[in-house]
Design a protein around this motif. Structure first.
Motif, PDB file in Angstrom:
ATOM      1  N   GLY A 123     -32.034 138.609  82.042  1.00 33.90           N
ATOM      2  CA  GLY A 123     -32.909 139.396  82.951  1.00 33.90           C
ATOM      3  C   GLY A 123     -34.258 139.856  82.716  1.00 33.90           C
ATOM      4  O   GLY A 123     -34.611 140.833  83.736  1.00 33.90           O
ATOM      5  N   LEU A 124     -34.848 139.434  81.925  1.00 31.41           N
ATOM      6  CA  LEU A 124     -36.098 140.211  81.220  1.00 31.41           C
ATOM      7  C   LEU A 124     -37.136 139.481  82.257  1.00 31.41           C
ATOM      8  O   LEU A 124     -37.154 138.576  82.884  1.00 31.41           O
ATOM      9  N   ARG A 181     -27.122 141.392  81.155  1.00 35.87           N
ATOM     10  CA  ARG A 181     -28.125 142.819  80.979  1.00 35.87           C
ATOM     11  C   ARG A 181     -28.306 143.356  82.571  1.00 35.87           C
ATOM     12  O   ARG A 181     -29.359 142.854  82.906  1.00 35.87           O
ATOM     13  N   GLY A 182     -27.332 143.983  83.172  1.00 34.25           N
ATOM     14  CA  GLY A 182     -27.674 144.338  84.627  1.00 34.25           C
ATOM     15  C   GLY A 182     -26.400 144.366  85.187  1.00 34.25           C
ATOM     16  O   GLY A 182     -25.361 144.480  84.712  1.00 34.25           O
ATOM     17  N   LYS A 183     -26.457 144.284  86.729  1.00 34.33           N
ATOM     18  CA  LYS A 183     -25.307 144.183  87.370  1.00 34.33           C
ATOM     19  C   LYS A 183     -25.171 142.751  88.276  1.00 34.33           C
ATOM     20  O   LYS A 183     -26.303 142.371  88.644  1.00 34.33           O
ATOM     21  N   LEU A 184     -24.038 142.765  88.703  1.00 34.85           N
ATOM     22  CA  LEU A 184     -23.900 141.692  89.820  1.00 34.85           C
ATOM     23  C   LEU A 184     -23.101 141.981  90.722  1.00 34.85           C
ATOM     24  O   LEU A 184     -22.146 142.713  90.546  1.00 34.85           O
ATOM     25  N   GLU A 185     -23.483 141.814  92.004  1.00 37.98           N
ATOM     26  CA  GLU A 185     -22.561 141.934  93.218  1.00 37.98           C
ATOM     27  C   GLU A 185     -21.333 141.268  93.139  1.00 37.98           C
ATOM     28  O   GLU A 185     -21.223 140.024  92.679  1.00 37.98           O
ATOM     29  N   ASP A 186     -20.167 141.866  93.747  1.00 36.16           N
ATOM     30  CA  ASP A 186     -19.039 140.905  93.912  1.00 36.16           C
ATOM     31  C   ASP A 186     -18.993 139.509  94.419  1.00 36.16           C
ATOM     32  O   ASP A 186     -18.540 138.758  93.956  1.00 36.16           O
ATOM     33  N   ASP A 189     -35.667 146.999  72.526  1.00 41.41           N
ATOM     34  CA  ASP A 189     -35.972 147.400  73.844  1.00 41.41           C
ATOM     35  C   ASP A 189     -34.987 146.932  74.664  1.00 41.41           C
ATOM     36  O   ASP A 189     -34.700 147.222  75.673  1.00 41.41           O
ATOM     37  N   ILE A 190     -34.677 145.629  74.298  1.00 42.46           N
ATOM     38  CA  ILE A 190     -33.714 144.722  75.265  1.00 42.46           C
ATOM     39  C   ILE A 190     -32.416 145.408  75.261  1.00 42.46           C
ATOM     40  O   ILE A 190     -31.488 145.615  76.349  1.00 42.46           O
ATOM     41  N   LEU A 191     -31.900 146.030  74.020  1.00 42.43           N
ATOM     42  CA  LEU A 191     -30.576 146.401  73.932  1.00 42.43           C
ATOM     43  C   LEU A 191     -30.454 147.833  74.300  1.00 42.43           C
ATOM     44  O   LEU A 191     -29.328 148.233  74.251  1.00 42.43           O
ATOM     45  N   LYS A 192     -31.602 148.422  74.720  1.00 41.07           N
ATOM     46  CA  LYS A 192     -31.458 149.892  75.242  1.00 41.07           C
ATOM     47  C   LYS A 192     -30.557 149.875  76.569  1.00 41.07           C
ATOM     48  O   LYS A 192     -29.908 150.882  76.734  1.00 41.07           O
ATOM     49  N   ASP A 193     -30.450 148.562  77.413  1.00 38.17           N
ATOM     50  CA  ASP A 193     -30.110 148.652  78.754  1.00 38.17           C
ATOM     51  C   ASP A 193     -28.624 148.408  78.576  1.00 38.17           C
ATOM     52  O   ASP A 193     -28.174 147.890  77.670  1.00 38.17           O
ATOM     53  N   GLU A 194     -27.921 148.599  79.740  1.00 36.04           N
ATOM     54  CA  GLU A 194     -26.389 148.438  79.920  1.00 36.04           C
ATOM     55  C   GLU A 194     -26.298 146.979  79.963  1.00 36.04           C
ATOM     56  O   GLU A 194     -26.966 146.350  80.926  1.00 36.04           O
TER      57      GLU A 194
END
Lengths: 247, 505
Positions: free
Chosen positions: A154-155, A182-187, A224-229
């Motif tokens: 998701g960059l 890397r990020g969130k998904l809605e149900d 930098d990419i790996l910093k995120d959840e």
């Protein structure tokens, strides 16, 4: 290292030249002026490096079994179709149905991708295909997935201005393998055959390993990419349709 | 929940003959026969699938399986079968599942078509003593050929597309390793090799040990892409893209996890115990242009050395679809009629979707001829061919060759009980259970297959000779040698045949 000028060549002639070069023992081949020729590196068995300048056509690396293919532009549809071994790196966006039925090897796309990417990937013992997408993906990402590893970062590396990291029907019919996002998904985006889980240490190692390789190949900053959840998506059953039938 | 389903069959055991040896108990994977507490054999009707394994192996002929159709009061609509299906679904909430081909009493057009024979004029030929050619080449034929005379000798200048050569116009149909046992695959491979024809891997890949039959193997590339890799494509004599199957047009397949043991897992490249899902469509094919892309992807992968077949189910628009397939670059079109078998299909789809192969062959052959492209692709017909009469009629209607699936299984011992999807085949054919699989001796099964095709081939030669024809090629699409009995005008129009009694035009 030889250079083949693809300008004006129909795919059949271009691919014949590539096969001849491989048979002649070339280990590095540069394809210049590629403009939509299909089936480049189709079913080639040697670990040759093929660098492509211009946009290759559909089915790049189909049934491919060893080469490393580097595309310094966008890719089209069906890259790494039923690919068995090797690596494809695309320094741009790519189209639909990438890595369909992929059995091994790696596919790295720097930018955004289309629909049904990474569908029906397989794995067997230590043969585990890997796809890393730098940007965003459309619907049916990882559909029917039976094995392998899909990573969606998701960059802001592509040209698609979607504000969603993935489309709908994410991983529908998934029954094996693993997806990291890397990020969130809605149900509502998720197929009903999967669950979202937290990443553990071993997941973290897998993500680090592939993201580091991906970033290295594409000139991005891995730290930098790996910093995120990241989240992990896995199938709740390896027999999603076991209860469908009246025996 | 108590079941309302009645036993489909009744097992009759002649107690005077039964020696309580227990063969039936050991042979039945469905546990229809058991020992009681006193060591006496007894049977449970409701478990019997009527596969006749126990009957065949009982040393004293003590067993007989009878139809147990219950009396349904005066009703042609709510038959015993209809009621059984409703109860089964009311009790499980599931999709009805079955195996083999459509068993419904739809018209069998083969039985309404009769062949010609020579009398007085155009003498018949005796194939026992005169040349008779059943050899068939499958592949794309050129629109025309160019011949150049070099030193008084003709030399063919046209480059002919790759062909596969069959010694008889009969091949074994696609049946995947997974749906059928390793021994069944081995028997098919061996028989095809000995017969000079081909067997077809189906979509489950080719087991490592069976590569020795590769020169007589057609490999499939289906939507699940199981076992597809460059070595598999390279080894094959021809490659078949599976779009559809007559038993289940329009849907994909689920090989249940129970059938995915270590060897199937390795061949399909999926984990042990995992369902093998074949999507309904190939997701790289949404149009004729996309189909063409995959055809040429496979041609590129194998450097244009082998014919590419495309297999479809016979459906309403089959003629137009076949035309598209020929134009997309396929060398062979395989058409599977609605009586074609399967290892597992939803019953309602098997019994209600698709059209008979007889009508499909005629429609496709006529359409490709009208468009002037019949030479571009060979036609293999499939779907419930029962005997050599059906085969020769298919060729007269326009097929180049015929796939045998169910008939080959029956030759190996199948009794068409339609329980392939359970994986408990007592004949060792549609199973991955090592105990059951061992029952099928591949040497004997291969011999039975060889014998069957040898017999049919002789019969085809005799019928051809009877018509005064000495090469199967001369019969292909020669519908003047067929006549219809008991068909409507519309049916005869689609089949392109005249009513029996009308003269040779």
């Amino acid at each position: 290292m030889i250079t083949i000028d693809a300008k004006g060549l129909p795919y059949r002639e271009l691919n014949e030249k590539v096969r001849e070069a491989v048979a002649g023992g070339e280990t590095e081949i540069k394809l210049a002026n590629v403009n939509g020729q299909r089936y480049i590196a189709d079913a080639i068995d040697s670990p040759v490096q093929i660098t492509i300048e211009g946009v290759p056509g559909n089915d790049l690396g189909a049934f491919m079994n060893g080469p490393t293919v580097i595309v310094h532009a966008n890719g089209q549809d069906h890259i790494a179709n039923t690919m068995n071994e090797g690596k494809i790196v695309v320094h741009g966006d790519a189209g639909d149905v990438l890595g369909y039925g992929m059995r091994g090897g790696k596919l790295f796309i720097k930018g955004d991708v289309g629909y049904r990417v990474g569908i029906h990937m397989k794995e067997y013992k230590d043969k585990v295909p890997v796809i890393v997408i730098g940007g965003t993906a459309r619907d049916f990402f990882g559909e029917y997935m039976a094995g392998g590893t899909l990573i969606l970062l998701g960059l802001d590396t592509g040209n698609n201005d979607s504000d969603q990291i993935a489309g709908n029907y994410f991983a529908t019919g998934m029954h094996g393998g693993v997806i990291y996002v890397r990020g969130k998904l809605e149900d509502y985006q998720l197929g009903k055959e999967v669950a979202v889980l937290e990443v553990d240490d071993s997941d973290r190692q897998t993500i680090e390993k592939y993201v580091t390789e991906f970033a290295g190949d594409l000139g991005l900053d891995a730290d930098d990419i790996l910093k995120d959840e990241f989240i992990k998506i896995k199938a709740v059953s390896h027999r999603p349709y076991g209860n469908l039938y009246a025996y | 929940m108590k079941t309302y389903q009645l036993p489909e069959v009744r097992i009759e055991r002649d107690k005077d003959r039964c020696i309580n040896c227990g063969v039936c108990v050991r042979q039945c994977a469905f546990n229809a026969h058991k020992f009681d507490e006193d060591g006496e054999v007894y049977s449970e009707d409701e478990k019997c699938v009527a596969c006749q394994r126990c009957v065949s192996l009982c040393p004293t002929n003590a067993l007989y399986i009878k139809d147990n159709a219950p009396f349904v009061k005066d009703n042609a609509n709510w038959t015993a079968e209809t009621q059984k299906y409703i109860w089964k679904q009311a009790e499980t909430g599931g999709v009805l599942l079955t195996g083999m081909g459509n068993p419904k009493p739809y018209p069998i057009y083969w039985d309404h078509l009769v062949l010609n024979a020579s009398q007085v004029t155009n003498p018949s030929i005796d194939p026992l003593r005169e040349p008779m050619e059943l050899r068939t080449y499958l592949g794309s034929k050129p629109d025309h050929i160019e011949i150049e005379m070099v030193n008084g000798e003709p030399v063919l200048r046209t480059k002919i597309a790759p062909q596969i050569m069959l010694k008889t116009p009969i091949l074994f149909s696609a049946m995947s390793y997974g749906a059928i046992s390793y021994n069944a695959c081995e028997a098919l491979g061996r028989a095809a090799t000995e017969l000079g024809t081909f067997w077809n891997t189906g979509e489950g890949g080719l087991h490592r040990n069976l590569y020795k039959y590769a020169p007589n193997t057609i490999v499939q590339v289906a939507s699940g892409r199981f076992g597809v890799h460059s070595e598999y494509l390279d080894a094959a004599a021809a490659i078949e893209i599976k779009i559809g199957q007559g038993a289940k047009p329009g849907i994909g397949g689920h090989l249940p996890g129970e059938k995915v043991g270590p060897a199937v897992s390795e061949t399909r490249m999926i984990p042990v115990g995992s369902d093998a899902l074949s999507p309904a469509p190939h997701h790289d094919i949404y149009s004729i242009e996309d189909l063409s892309q995959l055809i040429f992807s496979l041609k590129e992968a194998t450097e244009y050395t082998k014919p590419i077949s495309v297999k479809i189910s016979a459906v309403h628009n089959v003629a137009a679809i076949a035309s598209g397939i020929a134009r997309a670059g396929a060398d062979i079109i395989a058409i599977d009629g609605f009586r074609g078998g399967t290892g597992a299909a939803p019953t309602m789809i098997r019994d209600n979707v698709g059209i008979p192969i007889e009508l499909a062959i005629a429609a496709v052959d006529a359409r490709l001829r009208e468009e002037g492209i019949r030479n571009r692709a060979s036609i293999i017909a499939a779907g419930g061919f029962r005997n050599s009469g059906d085969v020769i009629k298919a060729i007269a209607l326009g097929a180049d060759a015929v796939y045998l699936g169910t008939a080959a299984l029956v030759a190996m011992g199948c009794h068409v009980c339609q329980k392939c999807y359970t994986g408990k085949c007592n004949w060792g054919i549609a199973t991955q259970n090592p105990y059951l699989e061992k029952r099928l001796n591949p040497d004997i099964a291969a011999e039975r297959l060889y014998n069957l095709v040898r017999g049919w081939s002789h019969e085809i030669s005799e019928m051809l000779g009877g018509m005064g024809i000495n090469a199967i090629e001369s019969l292909r699409g020669n519908r003047l040698h067929l006549r219809a009995v008991g068909l409507s005008r519309e049916e005869m129009d689609v089949l392109g045949v005249q009513v029996a009694g009308s003269p040779m035009a």
